[in-house]
Structure formats: C-alpha cells, structure tokens
Design a protein around this motif. Structure first.
Motif, mmCIF file in Angstrom:
data_model
loop_
_atom_site.group_PDB
_atom_site.id
_atom_site.type_symbol
_atom_site.label_atom_id
_atom_site.label_comp_id
_atom_site.label_asym_id
_atom_site.label_seq_id
_atom_site.Cartn_x
_atom_site.Cartn_y
_atom_site.Cartn_z
ATOM 1 N N LEU A 22 13.454 -75.405 -14.534
ATOM 2 C CA LEU A 22 12.698 -76.452 -13.853
ATOM 3 C C LEU A 22 11.373 -76.688 -14.561
ATOM 4 O O LEU A 22 10.876 -75.841 -15.282
ATOM 5 C CB LEU A 22 12.460 -76.039 -12.397
ATOM 6 C CG LEU A 22 13.728 -75.923 -11.561
ATOM 7 C CD1 LEU A 22 13.438 -75.221 -10.245
ATOM 8 C CD2 LEU A 22 14.315 -77.308 -11.299
ATOM 9 N N ARG A 23 10.823 -77.864 -14.334
ATOM 10 C CA ARG A 23 9.549 -78.165 -14.984
ATOM 11 C C ARG A 23 8.405 -77.453 -14.297
ATOM 12 O O ARG A 23 7.485 -76.982 -14.927
ATOM 13 C CB ARG A 23 9.281 -79.670 -14.939
ATOM 14 C CG ARG A 23 10.286 -80.455 -15.739
ATOM 15 C CD ARG A 23 9.678 -81.746 -16.226
ATOM 16 N NE ARG A 23 10.697 -82.567 -16.848
ATOM 17 C CZ ARG A 23 10.449 -83.759 -17.388
ATOM 18 N NH1 ARG A 23 9.221 -84.244 -17.373
ATOM 19 N NH2 ARG A 23 11.409 -84.450 -17.944
ATOM 20 N N GLN A 24 8.427 -77.450 -12.990
ATOM 21 C CA GLN A 24 7.360 -76.731 -12.300
ATOM 22 C C GLN A 24 7.862 -76.243 -10.955
ATOM 23 O O GLN A 24 8.680 -76.890 -10.300
ATOM 24 C CB GLN A 24 6.120 -77.588 -12.127
ATOM 25 C CG GLN A 24 6.332 -78.880 -11.403
ATOM 26 C CD GLN A 24 5.029 -79.668 -11.327
ATOM 27 O OE1 GLN A 24 4.784 -80.569 -12.101
ATOM 28 N NE2 GLN A 24 4.190 -79.305 -10.376
ATOM 29 N N VAL A 25 7.379 -75.069 -10.588
ATOM 30 C CA VAL A 25 7.790 -74.460 -9.330
ATOM 31 C C VAL A 25 6.545 -73.915 -8.658
ATOM 32 O O VAL A 25 5.692 -73.308 -9.299
ATOM 33 C CB VAL A 25 8.795 -73.305 -9.567
ATOM 34 C CG1 VAL A 25 9.109 -72.609 -8.258
ATOM 35 C CG2 VAL A 25 10.058 -73.820 -10.224
ATOM 36 N N GLU A 26 6.450 -74.145 -7.380
ATOM 37 C CA GLU A 26 5.358 -73.536 -6.636
ATOM 38 C C GLU A 26 5.950 -72.818 -5.429
ATOM 39 O O GLU A 26 6.805 -73.367 -4.727
ATOM 40 C CB GLU A 26 4.358 -74.600 -6.193
ATOM 41 C CG GLU A 26 3.193 -74.008 -5.465
ATOM 42 C CD GLU A 26 1.889 -74.705 -5.788
ATOM 43 O OE1 GLU A 26 1.898 -75.613 -6.649
ATOM 44 O OE2 GLU A 26 0.876 -74.349 -5.188
ATOM 45 N N VAL A 27 5.509 -71.594 -5.238
ATOM 46 C CA VAL A 27 6.017 -70.791 -4.129
ATOM 47 C C VAL A 27 4.862 -70.454 -3.208
ATOM 48 O O VAL A 27 3.816 -69.994 -3.665
ATOM 49 C CB VAL A 27 6.691 -69.505 -4.650
ATOM 50 C CG1 VAL A 27 7.078 -68.602 -3.493
ATOM 51 C CG2 VAL A 27 7.904 -69.843 -5.498
ATOM 52 N N VAL A 28 5.042 -70.678 -1.923
ATOM 53 C CA VAL A 28 4.012 -70.323 -0.949
ATOM 54 C C VAL A 28 4.515 -69.144 -0.129
ATOM 55 O O VAL A 28 5.721 -68.921 -0.031
ATOM 56 C CB VAL A 28 3.676 -71.513 -0.026
ATOM 57 C CG1 VAL A 28 3.169 -72.693 -0.839
ATOM 58 C CG2 VAL A 28 4.882 -71.911 0.795
ATOM 59 N N PRO A 29 3.603 -68.374 0.459
ATOM 60 C CA PRO A 29 4.036 -67.227 1.266
ATOM 61 C C PRO A 29 4.907 -67.692 2.428
ATOM 62 O O PRO A 29 4.670 -68.754 3.008
ATOM 63 C CB PRO A 29 2.719 -66.637 1.768
ATOM 64 C CG PRO A 29 1.686 -67.119 0.803
ATOM 65 C CD PRO A 29 2.145 -68.467 0.347
#
Lengths: 330, 330
Positions: B92-99
């Motif tokens: 993937l180009r960008q991934v953001e994970v939050v709690p």
DNA sequence: CGCGAGGATGAGTAATTGCCCATGAGCAAA
DNA sequence: TTTGCTCATGGGCAATTACTCATCCTCGCG
C-alpha cells in the motif's frame, strides 16, 4: 449561543491537555519516522504536512522527552556505561573500563590491550608531546602490546629509577620495553627506585642528567602509571624494594597503595613517612595541566585505585568492570 | 625458523578474527559515543585517534551490524510498527493505524481524528487538487472533525449519490458536511445511490451535469472512502438501500464488503451481479495514478477491509490495531 | 480594549553528516 | 618479482541537520 460559547470555553483546558498530548504523539511519530524508519526530516515534514523546521523540532522533542530510547547491543556497552558513570562521579578526564572476564587466567587480559591502544593514540598525534611512564606489571604488559611506531617528534620519559636494591636493572621499568617498539627519544631515570635516605636522594637528584630528566617529566603532556596495592604480595615486596616488616609497618600507618613508589593512604594523600622520603622517582606530573592515567584492575587493587582517584593522584583511569562497580558503590 | 614462520601463519586467521572483532568493538564504542553520549563524529574521531571519516564509518557500521537498537517509548509505537508492516505486506502507499482503545464506547474514536488529519494535510497543499469522497459513517465522523479551512484552489467531488431510496437526502453523504467546514468548490452527485436498473443508470449518467462530475472524480488526486461490511446490520441495510433478503442473497453469492455501494467478494473483486449494475456511484478513481484511502476499523469490517486491500480497491488505509493485526496474520 | 509575556513559526545560516573518489597498503596469483 | 585485486583511508563536496533570530500569534492582565 450559550452552548456554542460554553463548549469551546469548557473545552479549553481539555484542548490544552490534548494539544500537549497531541504534540507528544506527533513527536513520537516524527521520532519513529526519523530513527526507526530512517526517513529524512524533509520527508517527515511533507508526510506530516508541516515545515521542515517543525519536523526537526518534533524529532528533538522526542529525544528531549526520552521517547526515543537507544541501546547498544554489544558486550562493551556495560563497560562504556560504567566508564561514563565513573568519570562523572569522580570528575576524571577520561575513564576506560574493560570486561573483567573472570574466565581468563592471565591477570592483565584486556586492560593491557586497552592501555596500549590509549598509548598508541597519544603517540600517533602529529604534534610533539612528552609522554611519561611509571612502572608496574600492568603497564609493562600494556607496553608489550605496542606495535612498532615511529614518532621521532615525541619524547618518552620515565618517572622511576631503573635499578633495584640489589643493583640489577628493574625488570618492570617499562621504558626499555617501550624503546623496543617505539622509535622516539627515550629518557630513563638513572637512579635506584628507593635510595637509603632523603639526603642521598637530594644528592642524586642534584646531578645534571637526573635534574633535566625530572624537569622534562614535569612537562609531560600525558603520563601512564601503574597503580600498585600494598601487601606482602604487592609489587613493592615482590620486587624486593621493601621487607615484610617494613610493609606491615607501612600498612599500619594507613597506606593502601602506591604509584611509582609514592605511597598514599585510603584518601589518596601521600604519606609523610620514611619510605616516601626515600622514593627517588620524579613527582607525578600535574593533574591540573596534564593527563595522568592510572592503570590497574582486580579486587586486590580496588582500595588503592579508589584512593588514587579520590586523592587526585591521577585524573584518568583504565580499569575493569569489577573495579568500576566498586568505585560507583564506594 | 620453522616455529618463527609457523607462528605468524597459524596466527594469521586468529589475527583476522580478532581484528574483525576489534573493529566491531570500535564500532560499538563509536556508536555508543554517538547515540548514547551524544558526541559528534568529530569528537569521537579525536577521542579514538582516527579520522572523522573513519568515525563515521564505525558509526554506520554499528548501525549496519544492528548493534544500535532504537525503540520508541510511546503508545503509538506499536501502531507505527503495525502500519509499516501492513504497508509493506500489501504494497500500500500509506497506512495509518490508530489504537483500538477497547474501553471507548464510540465506534469512531481515534480513527475519525486520524482521517481528518489526513484530509487536512491534503487540503493544506498549495497546489490545486481534486479530492474525492465516498460515503460511510466513519468518513462522516472524520469530516465532522475538520476545522474550518479555506482552500479555494481545491475541488471536492462526491463519488456517490445523495438521495436515498425514499427520496430524502442521504445523511451519510459526507460532501455536505465537508462543505460546512471547508471553503472550496464542492461537487455533489445529484443521483440516488441505487437506481432501479442498469438502464436507468445509463440514462442518468448521460446527463451533462452528472457526466462532468463523474469525469472530474476520475481526475481525483486523492480519494477518501469508507469501507462497509455486509450483513443485516451493515450500512446498506441500515440505510434502507437493501432489504434483508437482498442482503442475504448478496452474501450467499460471496460478497463481503462494499465501497461507495460497489460490492466485492473476499478477494476484493467487484461482483458481477444485479446490485452492482444498479449502483449509481462514480467508479473508484485509479489506484495506479492516485491515492485512494480506505477508512474502517473494528472486527465486523475485518473481512471487508482485507478484501478491499488484496483486491486493490484501495491503495491507502486508515484503520485500528485490531484490524492491522488481523491483516498481518491473514 | 490595549499591552506585554510566552511560545510557535519560518528564514537564514552554521555545523554536522553522508557519500564519492583518488590513493596507497596488503595480499594472492602469475 | 610483478601484476592485479581488494579494501581501508582521507579529502572534498553535497545533503542534511541544528541553531539563532526576527516575527507573529495567542493568551492573560490591567
């Protein structure tokens, strides 16, 4: 309207808090991208939609807030930590700690190589220096590790005499070993280590050759000395400089260690006694104006090393983990 | 002579080995001084008696040999690690994970703020962009987090219609919420979400206004879409687009999720069935030429999110720890 | 409502770091 | 011994980072 106004106001402190926390989150993010992911601050800036300067601030904030923890996965990591702690605690100029390595049988494993490397560093300096050496088995072992070096600009001077009580050359006078490896001008001290009286010392020190050597040693840029413990199997007895009863007497008067024959008590003060009056060594060079590195390790030398350090007989130390830990607890 | 020649030869490999090990020791030392003690490479160089370049080499050797371990002491560290791992695994180009924050009751805590921040980053860009938005409760929550922004250069286009089956405005069509906060040109899609037949879709899409909007959406630089799960409490049923039996039929045919109403199977392939023929949404913009960020979190969406990712329906993802871990295991 | 303190911001600049290349030492094969 | 290869070294330069300063904004206070 009331709700509209009240909301923001009530939210104010919460906003403050969450903003601080958000800033730390951002700092963590930036720090992670910088240190873990290896991005540049420019990349971080564009990824987070902020300016490069702000990214830099976040990264340094992450460091300042101790969010970024760095550790060194290597046996010497502990040594480096210990060395730094000892250096800070006693205000020493430099400290090097080698692994104690209880498995190895030879007493000078590690420390000799470390000391040799340090000596080599000084000898590799381009500017001419005066390097003074004391005596001792550890120092001798270190010097024996030296590779061949040519440094005709430097001068190497011995602080101690090279004649034992029985008239033979003192084996542990290291300057001759050094001369084997290092091409430089060497200045041994043509004296016994101990003379029979203060008066004899005066006479000998008055000789032109001796006086100029002693004066040169006072100009030393760096000095390497062994730290000797007292005791009936300490070097002073082993090498026949002192008899057992003299040693016992010395220890009763509070002596715990010696450097170049100069005997000091547990606080590192040179003792005002007959032995020190008979030591023919040159004085230890200034710990204010030059680097004086003591070398020694092992349980038996602990008290002597601590005394030398707290009494400022030395301002540099090469020792092992065991002693370093002792110095931190003491 | 034999011994003399044999010695060095036998010693050769040992010297080699000890030199390698000594080099690592030096690297560790340099790395420690650099990362832990915070010295500059110049200081390290003079302390170790080497050139600055050599010091630099030792420091990078320490990093290359993994002697230096950096970790981030912050709750989001795990999220960042997960995000990076997911990004790499699925390309993937960008991934953001939050709690995941299981304590919080609201389903969109965290992810909405994260998505809003990401939207804001795009809107703050100085160059004009086309930003496309899909639909969904999560996306709506994100847009509601947006602060007032003025960006008259940007255009914001909706991929989905804004009319529900009963003729009312679709609440979860997010473009109107966005228009409240963001000063930019907005282009809603004046269509139902689902039409009654493929023919009706053709007719509606042929309208000039609709066609130009769809064409604009194809030019989107970035797209934000919610990822919806299927099921009788999934959004398609909740909002009355599908009846229960239609949903059951859809799931029997292998559907696991939807984006903008486009229904796909567990491998992320758009299904060739009557429902997809009736979806009036614009096609999802190119995942080759633009950034398409899917937003979704929680156990119920796991399969849908995985399908969207492996089927390349999206090339960016904002999700939570729970889903990220599932994606890594899956 | 004005004013000053405190903090964030970006520009500019100095310091530091990373990288490429020419050089020379060391070593193995011819 | 010569030749060719490898590799560490340091100089030089470009990229990157850290720091300083002036400015702006916000907030609290009178």
């Amino acid at each position: 309207m009331f709700a509209g106004e009240g909301g923001p106001r009530d939210g104010h402190s919460m906003v403050k808090r969450s903003e601080t926390s958000a800033r730390l989150d951002d700092a963590a993010r930036a720090g992670w991208l910088y240190y873990v992911a290896g991005r540049t601050q420019d990349e971080i800036a564009s990824a987070m939609g902020i300016s490069r300067q702000s990214a830099q601030r976040l990264v340094s904030l992450a460091v300042a807030e101790r969010l970024i923890k760095v550790r060194l996965d290597h046996p010497i990591a502990a040594c480096l930590e210990l060395a730094d702690a000892v250096r800070k605690k006693y205000g020493l100029r430099q400290v090097e700690v080698v692994p104690s390595d209880p498995g190895a049988g030879v007493a000078t494993v590690g420390i000799a190589e470390a000391a040799a490397a340090e000596i080599e560093r000084w000898l590799k300096k381009p500017d001419p220096i005066v390097l003074a050496v004391g005596t001792g088995r550890t120092l001798k072992a270190a010097v024996d590790q030296l590779p061949a070096i040519e440094c005709i600009n430097h001068r190497i001077v011995s602080l101690t005499g090279n004649i034992t009580p029985d008239g033979s050359a003192a084996y542990y006078n290291v300057i001759f070993s050094m001369a084997d490896a290092v091409k430089a001008r060497h200045f041994p001290m043509p004296l016994p280590v101990l003379v029979t009286s203060a008066e004899e010392r005066e006479t000998l020190h008055a000789q032109q050759l001796v006086r100029s050597t002693i004066e040169m040693s006072a100009q030393a840029n760096v000095t390497f000395v062994g730290i000797g413990e007292l005791g009936i199997d300490g070097p002073l007895c082993l090498d026949g400089f002192l008899e057992k009863d003299e040693m016992m007497e010395l220890m009763r008067s509070g002596a715990v260690g010696e450097i170049c024959g100069w005997v000091f008590d547990s606080e590192g003060r040179l003792l005002d006694n007959p032995i020190n009056e008979r030591v023919a060594s040159a004085p230890i060079p200034s710990r204010e104006a030059s680097v004086v590195i003591g070398i020694g390790k092992g349980k038996r030398k602990m008290k002597a090393i601590r005394a030398a350090v707290v009494g400022h007989q030395i301002n540099g130390l090469i020792t092992d983990e065991e002693v370093a830990e002792y110095l931190l607890k003491a």
